[in-house]
Design a protein around this motif. Structure first.
Motif, PDB file in Angstrom:
ATOM      1  N   ILE A   9     122.127-132.552  -0.384  1.00 15.21           N
ATOM      2  CA  ILE A   9     122.779-133.819  -0.693  1.00 15.21           C
ATOM      3  C   ILE A   9     121.715-134.912  -0.771  1.00 15.21           C
ATOM      4  O   ILE A   9     120.703-134.855  -0.080  1.00 15.21           O
ATOM      5  N   ALA A  10     121.959-135.887  -1.620  1.00 16.48           N
ATOM      6  CA  ALA A  10     121.002-136.986  -1.797  1.00 16.48           C
ATOM      7  C   ALA A  10     120.920-137.826  -0.521  1.00 16.48           C
ATOM      8  O   ALA A  10     121.935-138.043   0.142  1.00 16.48           O
ATOM      9  N   PRO A  37     120.339-133.913  12.482  1.00 15.27           N
ATOM     10  CA  PRO A  37     119.438-132.871  11.981  1.00 15.27           C
ATOM     11  C   PRO A  37     120.020-132.041  10.835  1.00 15.27           C
ATOM     12  O   PRO A  37     119.296-131.677   9.915  1.00 15.27           O
ATOM     13  N   VAL A  38     121.319-131.745  10.867  1.00 14.03           N
ATOM     14  CA  VAL A  38     121.912-130.952   9.784  1.00 14.03           C
ATOM     15  C   VAL A  38     121.881-131.751   8.480  1.00 14.03           C
ATOM     16  O   VAL A  38     121.524-131.223   7.425  1.00 14.03           O
ATOM     17  N   ARG A  39     122.234-133.019   8.566  1.00 17.13           N
ATOM     18  CA  ARG A  39     122.162-133.865   7.376  1.00 17.13           C
ATOM     19  C   ARG A  39     120.723-133.985   6.893  1.00 17.13           C
ATOM     20  O   ARG A  39     120.448-133.945   5.700  1.00 17.13           O
ATOM     21  N   ARG A  40     119.773-134.124   7.822  1.00 14.20           N
ATOM     22  CA  ARG A  40     118.350-134.192   7.460  1.00 14.20           C
ATOM     23  C   ARG A  40     117.953-132.958   6.659  1.00 14.20           C
ATOM     24  O   ARG A  40     117.324-133.056   5.609  1.00 14.20           O
ATOM     25  N   GLN A  41     118.361-131.796   7.126  1.00 15.16           N
ATOM     26  CA  GLN A  41     118.035-130.556   6.427  1.00 15.16           C
ATOM     27  C   GLN A  41     118.648-130.544   5.029  1.00 15.16           C
ATOM     28  O   GLN A  41     117.967-130.202   4.056  1.00 15.16           O
ATOM     29  N   GLU A  42     119.902-130.922   4.909  1.00 13.70           N
ATOM     30  CA  GLU A  42     120.558-130.940   3.595  1.00 13.70           C
ATOM     31  C   GLU A  42     119.876-131.920   2.639  1.00 13.70           C
ATOM     32  O   GLU A  42     119.720-131.636   1.453  1.00 13.70           O
ATOM     33  N   GLU A  43     119.468-133.063   3.162  1.00 14.55           N
ATOM     34  CA  GLU A  43     118.816-134.057   2.311  1.00 14.55           C
ATOM     35  C   GLU A  43     117.420-133.607   1.904  1.00 14.55           C
ATOM     36  O   GLU A  43     116.999-133.831   0.766  1.00 14.55           O
ATOM     37  N   ILE A  44     116.684-132.966   2.791  1.00 21.51           N
ATOM     38  CA  ILE A  44     115.350-132.464   2.425  1.00 21.51           C
ATOM     39  C   ILE A  44     115.480-131.326   1.416  1.00 21.51           C
ATOM     40  O   ILE A  44     114.669-131.228   0.487  1.00 21.51           O
TER      41      ILE A  44
END
Length: 169
Positions: A9-10, A37-44
Motif C-alpha cells: 500500500i502507498a 510495523p505491519v503497515r510499515r512492511q506493506e508500505e515498503i
C-alpha cells in the motif's frame, strides 16, 4: 504473498514532486505512537514494487532503517537537524539527489510526517537545481501538489537553498 496486498500500500501523504522521479511521504508505517510495523512492511513492499531505487530518511534518528534492508530496498539516512543549521545537510542531500535523478532513479524522501520542513526541502531542491526559477514559484508548486500551505519552517529552508552554491550546468 497473494491477493490485493501482494503489491503493498502507498505510504500516507505520498505525493510526486517530480512525476515518476522524486516523491515525498510520511515515514512508512506512520509516526510516533501511531507507528505500525505491519503497515510499515506493506508500505515498503509498495515502494519496492513501484521501482523506487532509493528511500531517503530525513529523520534525526535511524529508526526502522533495518526494515528497508529486510525487504531489499536501498536507503540513505541524511538527518535534517531540528536545532542546527540545515545548510550542511542540504549541501549533502541536494548534490546526491541531482546525481540520482540524473540517472533517472526514482527517489522517495520522508520525514516522520508530512511537515513544513519536508515541503521546504523539496521546494528548495527545485530552486537549487534550477528546475524552477524562483522560490515563490517552487513554494506554490509544492503547496498545490500537497494541498496545503507551507509555513515559516519550510520557507526558511527554501531561503537557505537559494543561498547555496548551485550545481554546475
Amino acid at each position: 504473498m497473494k491477493g490485493k496486498w501482494a503489491s503493498g500500500i502507498a505510504p500516507r501523504n505520498f505525493a510526486w514532486i517530480i512525476k515518476d522521479r522524486l516523491a515525498i511521504s510520511e515515514r512508512p508505517g506512520g509516526y510516533a505512537r501511531s507507528h505500525r510495523p505491519v503497515r510499515r512492511q506493506e508500505e515498503i513492499i509498495w515502494i519496492r514494487e513501484q521501482g523506487f531505487a532509493r528511500v531517503v530518511s530525513l529523520l534525526t534518528s535511524p529508526h526502522n532503517l533495518h526494515a528497508y534492508d529486510e525487504l531489499g530496498v536501498a536507503w540513505e539516512h541524511i538527518p535534517l537537524p531540528l536545532h542546527e543549521d540545515p545548510k550542511a545537510m542540504l549541501g549533502e542531500l541536494y548534490p546526491k539527489l541531482a546525481t540520482w535523478l540524473a540517472k533517472e532513479d526514482k527517489v522517495l524522501l520522508h520525514q516522520e510526517e508530512l511537515s513544513d520542513r519536508l515541503l521546504g526541502v523539496v521546494a528548495g531542491y527545485l530552486v537549487w537545481s534550477g528546475m524552477v526559477p524562483s522560490s515563490a514559484h517552487a513554494i506554490s508548486i509544492v503547496e498545490q501538489i500537497n494541498s496545503r500551505q507551507m509555513g515559516p519552517p519550510g520557507r526558511e529552508l527554501v531561503a537557505i537553498a537559494l543561498s547555496m552554491e548551485k550545481p554546475a550546468p
